[in-house]
Design an enzyme around this catalytic site. Structure first.
Site, short mmCIF file in Angstrom:
data_model
loop_
_atom_site.label_atom_id
_atom_site.label_comp_id
_atom_site.label_asym_id
_atom_site.label_seq_id
_atom_site.Cartn_x
_atom_site.Cartn_y
_atom_site.Cartn_z
N SER A 176 5.44 2.20 2.48
CA SER A 176 4.31 1.35 2.11
C SER A 176 3.21 2.20 1.52
CB SER A 176 3.79 0.59 3.33
OG SER A 176 2.92 1.40 4.09
N ASP A 177 2.33 1.56 0.77
CA ASP A 177 1.10 2.24 0.38
C ASP A 177 0.12 2.16 1.54
OD1 ASP A 177 -0.74 3.63 -1.15
OD2 ASP A 177 -0.41 2.41 -2.93
N ALA A 178 -0.91 2.99 1.48
CA ALA A 178 -1.82 3.11 2.61
C ALA A 178 -2.52 1.80 2.92
CB ALA A 178 -2.86 4.19 2.31
#
Length: 961
Positions: free
Chosen positions: A268-270
């Site tokens: 996932s992205d942050a």
């Protein structure tokens, strides 16, 4: 484990191993990889398994398994870990059009990442993970809109070009060992991510043709090649569904990877998993959202920083509630463990890269490569004979502008180990010939004196740098440090570098009347105040009326000084552009493409004083430099090129090197009304060189040379080919000038008289060649028919239509040099089958006033009117209606409302049916509405669906009964 002297006593659990006699199967390198992964997985408890799904996977000491962290930034050198070799920005690497060079840059980056991994742990503690060997690079998002704040991170606006360089970068990161990876590349950001403003809640509308021909086309070849080991989901939504729960992760990404023998490890992205609930509100609670992301294919949750318990607690809750089961957890963890095995974690004695030492960081070889990459990325946009300057004859050069004597780091840069500015590079080169450089940065020097106390702000004059749109930075004249807003709202001139997530060093100087100004923080929007009692300055005022007034005194006129320097010089170089952290960066799109007014004023003033003026644009993205193109003898572009920028530009400007770069994206004219920034339909909106019809300022692929090239003898191995055939395209290129040079030979294809809206041209292949004066090279491009394909919405597959095509060898997308006709043979496409077959409404040929949305939270697309007060229209061409007497339509409608909800279906101008759409109570609750046609139909017609009101349509089917 290799340690530096400063790390004596620091031992990571991952370096521990059992004795040879007790060695478990997962430690046995002779066993197949999958068997080793399964053995380790079976030894982990359920709680240990789920805990590893966070970005910071904990150690398991009882098994000798160390902690593991996903993700190190490595876009154009190792980032955020201290001094490391800084190469040109990705868009600059894109400008090289050189796959081997890009591979070498990635190799150097991964070698340095290995050194950081072995010798500089992120946290000096034995229970924390070392620096990750999973490299979050390259970025494959296409540069559709030049106003994108992260334009610097992508390679180009073209999927073929991006995929080729992306694969090269991945291969450089991974190395060429058959078993072990030097680093593990993660492709960013899946999918259709090209805006920053409100990025977590905006939806990118992708009709099937745009999805398959454009956005997926940049990722597909890289994944299918086996060069990539992972991917990162994007922040945005696509067709109304967040990318972190997109079915495309499984149906596309992982399907492409299957033949490679390795699965992709998807991260996932942050904070994106949390975004699914807030701000996106796509799910009602985090357990549901995290479960949906895991099931959709997210293997690792980058969320809540180092607080693993929050996201893992949500996953545990999802497990307890039956939203996921153990096999979902195991499947994700298996992908992580496979990657860790491939990185050599469990057999460090066999890892060929384990001996990488710290001496490789910013070593001489990498410095030379940085200079070469920066040189190759320079693009000569215009030249009326001014360049190259003769250093023996041009004794004095005025180098002026806000970027003349400084280099900037962007958010994903490493820390520059040294800086060679443009002025530095030219001064060094001219010095050999007894010449000199006059440096002027064009900033005004001012004082700001409080009307309240009479004291100077920070007791110093400031040099004001105007970055456009009223945004300035102020550097203390005595120290060169930037004025910065502190957490307690005070001000101090103490910052050397602008590189933080929130920029505290940008301000506005707003007119207050009577010549006074107000000082306002861009970050907070608040104004500076002065306490009359103690003179303390605090940026706390919410309104202009409450702000302190400052008397501004001009001590130095920067533009006047620059003009004077130009008048005293033999030539002038004006270095303009952007600061990568201001007016366009991650979280902030650019408002426009024009140069800042102050920079335009400077450029025109210097050119008036010294006609022999060259403009150097140093920027993360294109600018509309229309005036310069019309009035100046030379224009050059470079990205922020890293530590060797000055040497590279000096070499090109003075003729020691050839300008070898070519533009990786279109530079539009200033008066060209760009499409709406959130319109991702490149076909309908007219984005990129493929569909934009207005003449650009500089086209995709453009770039001049100091020598001349001629093309001759374009020939095809055959004049026609079958729909699954291949043709060889051969051309001879000759350097007919007096200097050696590099040419990027670009091969474009074009469909003539297509039944669909075809690209004006589409890049099919390219090759960069270096030729000596008088040298000729015969090049052959192998062109499979699939390069002529388009996504056929009627059949849901790529199709090569029979008919006439044009093959062009070109210097740019707008400059074909030689063309040849090509005929594709085969059966003509059949009419669209709509009777007895479910037709998805998203598979339209054309549309107006419609928006693509999600049919359910897990799969499928639907169409709804963009504005319920305006009807939406969907066109389906060449539909065979023979025998149709009825139609059924799948619809969903949330509420009653006063507005009508009606669907009309026409064949040409003839009304076939009208249907009232019932309320289903929810946008994801579907019903089928059916009615008889006005009359039985026969033959092939263009179908038009018109949607009146607020509802969704997913599909329709015509019936014979």
């Amino acid at each position: 484990m290799v340690t530096s002297p400063s790390l004596q006593g620091v031992v990571h659990v991952s370096s521990l191993s059992a004795s040879a006699t007790d060695r478990p199967p997962f430690r046995d390198p002779s066993l197949p990889l999958r068997q080793r992964v399964d053995d380790l997985l079976e030894r982990l408890t359920p709680d240990e398994r789920i805990a590893m799904l966070h970005q910071y996977a904990p150690a398991v000491p009882r098994l000798g398994v160390g902690s593991f962290r996903t993700g190190s930034e490595a876009l154009h050198g190792v980032s955020w870990l201290g001094e490391a070799t800084v190469f040109p920005q990705a868009v600059g690497l894109g400008a090289t059009w050189d796959e081997e060079l890009v591979r070498q840059v990635a190799e150097a980056t991964s070698v340095e990442l290995r050194a950081f991994h072995h010798h500089r742990p992120a946290v000096m503690a034995p229970d924390r993970a070392p620096i990750s060997l999973q490299a979050w690079a390259p970025v494959l998002n296409l540069l559709r809109d030049p106003r994108w704040g992260r334009n610097e991170e992508g390679y180009s606006e073209d999927p073929e070009h991006t995929a080729r360089l992306g694969e090269a970068f991945c291969r450089g990161l991974t190395g060429d060992h058959p078993t072990y990876l030097r680093a593990a590349p993660v492709l960013k950001h899946f999918l259709a991510y090209n805006n920053e403003d409100d990025r977590c809640v905006t939806s990118s509308g992708l009709r099937p043709r745009v999805l398959h021909e454009y956005d997926l086309a940049a990722f597909r070849p890289v994944v299918a090649s086996g060069a990539a080991t992972g991917a990162m989901a994007a922040y945005n939504l696509v067709n109304g569904r967040p990318c972190h729960v997109s079915p495309l992760i499984e149906t596309e990404l992982r399907r492409w990877a299957e033949p490679t023998g390795h699965e992709l490890f998807v991260v996932s992205d942050a904070e994106a998993p949390s975004n699914l609930v807030d701000p996106e509100r796509y799910f009602d609670d985090h357990a549901v959202s995290h479960a949906a992301a895991l099931k959709a294919g997210i293997d690792s949750f980058t969320d809540s920083g180092e607080d693993s318990e929050t996201p893992i607690g949500r996953l545990r809750e999802a497990l307890e509630r039956g939203l996921i089961d153990q096999k979902d957890v195991d499947q994700a963890l298996r992908r992580q463990l496979e990657l860790r095995f491939r990185l050599g974690e469990f057999n460090p004695d066999l890892d060929p890269y384990a001996g990488t030492g710290p001496e490789v960081i910013d070593c001489a070889e990498h410095r030379a490569l940085a200079r070469h990459a920066a040189t190759e990325s320079v693009v000569l946009l215009k030249n009326d004979g001014l360049l190259p300057l003769d250093p023996a004859a041009t004794r004095r050069i005025a180098v002026v502008g806000p970027l003349a004597d400084t280099l900037c780091e962007d958010w994903y840069s490493g820390t520059l180990p040294y800086r060679v500015t443009v002025a530095d590079g030219l001064a060094a080169r001219l010095g050999v010939h007894g010449g000199e450089v006059i440096r002027v940065d064009d900033s005004d020097r001012i004082t700001l004196r409080s009307r309240t106390t009479g004291e100077l702000l920070c007791e110093t004059p400031f040099d004001v740098v105007d970055w456009g749109r009223g945004v300035v930075t102020l550097r203390a004249a005595d120290t060169g440090l930037h004025l910065s807003l502190k957490d307690d709202a005070s001000l101090a001139a103490d910052q050397e570098l602008l590189k933080t997530w929130e920029i505290h060093e940008t301000f506005r100087l707003e007119q207050a009347g009577d010549g006074d100004i107000r000082l306002r923080s861009v970050l907070t929007g608040r104004y500076a105040t002065v306490d009359p009692a103690d003179g303390r300055v605090a940026v706390t005022a919410e309104t202009a009326d409450a702000a302190a007034r400052w008397q501004r005194e001009l001590l130095r006129d920067g533009v006047a000084e620059a003009r004077a320097a130009a008048e005293a010089a033999d030539a002038a170089i004006v270095v303009l552009g952007n600061h990568p952290m201001i007016n366009g960066r991650e979280t902030e799109d650019r408002a426009g493409i024009e140069l800042p007014e102050r920079q335009e004023e400077l450029l025109r003033g210097v050119a008036a004083a010294r006609p022999d003026t060259a403009l150097v644009v140093m920027s993360s993205y294109p600018f509309a430099v229309d005036w310069a193109e019309e009035h100046l003898p030379a224009v050059v572009w470079t990205s922020h090129g890293g530590q060797e920028t000055g040497h590279a530009l000096a070499a090109v400007l003075l003729g020691d090197a050839e300008p070898a770069g070519r533009l990786p994206q279109t530079w539009y004219r200033g008066d060209d009304p760009l499409p709406e920034r959130l319109d991702y339909d490149i076909i309908k909106a007219g984005w990129t060189y493929q569909y934009h019809r207005a003449a650009p300022l500089y086209p995709f692929g453009h770039g001049l040379s100091y020598t001349d090239f001629t093309y001759r003898d374009l020939r095809l191995s055959q004049a026609s080919l079958a729909q699954d055939g291949t043709v060889d395209v051969t051309v001879t290129v000759t350097d007919t000038g007096t200097r050696p040079g590099s040419e990027v030979v670009q091969l474009y294809v074009r469909a003539l008289d297509a039944r669909y809206e075809a690209p004006l041209r589409r890049l099919a292949d390219f090759r960069k060649v270096r030729l000596a004066p008088g040298e000729s090279r015969e090049l052959t491009f192998r062109l499979p028919a699939e390069r002529l394909a388009h996504w056929d919405v009627a059949t849901g597959a790529f199709t090569v239509d029979p008919g006439a095509y044009e093959i062009a060898v070109a210097r740019s997308s707008a400059h074909p040099v030689l063309t040849a006709p090509l005929t594709v043979t085969g059966p003509a496409p059949a009419p669209r089958v709509v009777v007895g077959r479910r037709t998805l409404t998203g598979d339209f040929d054309d549309h107006a006033d419609s928006t693509l949305v999600d049919a359910t939270r897990t799969s499928g697309d639907a169409v709804t009117p963009t504005d319920p007060s305006r009807p939406a229209t969907l066109l389906f061409r060449d539909a065979d209606l023979s025998g149709a007497v009825r139609v059924e339509v799948e619809t969903a409608r949330e509420g009653e409302g006063a507005r009508e909800a009606r669907l009309e279906i026409h064949a040409g101008e003839r009304l076939l049916a009208g249907l009232d759409v019932p309320v289903t109570g929810d946008p994801y609750t579907w019903t089928t509405v059916e009615t008889g046609l006005v009359a039985p139909m026969a033959g092939v017609h263009d179908l038009r669906l018109t949607l009146h009101g607020d509802f969704r349509v997913a599909a329709f089917r015509f019936g014979r009964h």
